[in-house]
Enzyme design. Sequence first.
Site, PDB file in Angstrom:
ATOM      1  N   ARG A 209     -79.939   8.112 -23.893  1.00 30.22           N
ATOM      2  CA  ARG A 209     -79.805   8.790 -25.097  1.00 30.22           C
ATOM      3  C   ARG A 209     -80.369   8.065 -26.260  1.00 30.22           C
ATOM      4  NH1 ARG A 209     -76.553  13.214 -26.180  1.00 30.22           N
ATOM      5  NH2 ARG A 209     -75.560  13.018 -23.984  1.00 30.22           N
TER       6      ARG A 209
ATOM      7  N   ARG B 132     -77.951  18.605 -29.068  1.00 29.60           N
ATOM      8  CA  ARG B 132     -77.851  17.146 -28.435  1.00 29.60           C
ATOM      9  C   ARG B 132     -76.706  16.350 -29.257  1.00 29.60           C
ATOM     10  NH1 ARG B 132     -80.106  15.493 -24.066  1.00 29.60           N
ATOM     11  NH2 ARG B 132     -80.061  13.091 -25.066  1.00 29.60           N
TER      12      ARG B 132
ATOM     13  N   HIS C 210     -72.595  24.720 -37.569  1.00 30.66           N
ATOM     14  CA  HIS C 210     -71.823  25.048 -36.329  1.00 30.66           C
ATOM     15  C   HIS C 210     -70.930  26.182 -36.275  1.00 30.66           C
ATOM     16  CE1 HIS C 210     -69.294  23.495 -33.088  1.00 30.66           C
ATOM     17  NE2 HIS C 210     -68.205  24.049 -33.697  1.00 30.66           N
TER      18      HIS C 210
ATOM     19  N   ASP D  87     -69.612  17.374 -35.185  1.00 33.32           N
ATOM     20  CA  ASP D  87     -69.055  18.269 -36.053  1.00 33.32           C
ATOM     21  C   ASP D  87     -67.823  17.844 -36.971  1.00 33.32           C
ATOM     22  OD1 ASP D  87     -70.787  20.082 -34.360  1.00 33.32           O
ATOM     23  OD2 ASP D  87     -69.257  20.401 -32.815  1.00 33.32           O
TER      24      ASP D  87
END
Length: 223
Positions: A70, A96, A114, A150
């Site tokens: 990552r 991601r 979101h 988020d």
Amino acid sequence: MSNSCVPRVVVLISGSGTNLQALIDAQANASLGGEIVAVISNRPGVKGLERAAAADINALTLDHQDFASRELFDTALAELIDQQRPDLVVLAGFMRILTPAFTEHYLGRMLNIHPSLLPKHQGLHTHQRALDAGDTQHGATVHFVTAELDGGPGAVQVAIDILPDDTADSLAARVQRQEHVIYPLAVQWFCQGRLKMDNSPAGSRSLLDGEPLPTNGRLISVS
Ligand code: GAR
């Protein structure tokens, strides 16, 4: 902002790109306030790349599967983004999880959308989870991106009523129609210099025209 008069926007996608299309459409009718200078997908061949190319926008792919970790992917992605000299990075269905180094690098200049009324239903499968929870309302939130998934301060949030016969698909479709309204609006606010993230030691928050916004952003209700 960069020295050019029109803020430069880079959009990151992973799929269909209907939110990208809403941003392209807003740019075409001069209501975006910025110029989308590149679209980058972490998945090859997705529909969003076609949308970018059809609008004569530089459409780039950086396949995360080509990277061993990552961290290596995020480092390469940041290099590619920074080559475009963006004022704003817009995550539009970019699926991601981002490393803290990446989110720190773009702190205060990266937005995400979101599909839930944050702080409810962070993560995936938000429409089914809203139904399972017996929620009466559902929606979408545009927020600044921080290291918390988020979790960054909200800019604008749209709420719709859940109908008795809603399924996850019907709810997703109605929420997405509203996403296509609030995302161009938030990008416009940012590009006009009206929307900022204030990252004080007391915690981060969004400001619109210098005034603090509610934690989850300005709420718009649609009936
Ligand atoms: C959008 O509904 C967006 O809210 C969601 O992915 C969809 C992408 O659709 N994003 C997330 O779930 C991020 N956690 P699109 O590619 O058609 O814009």
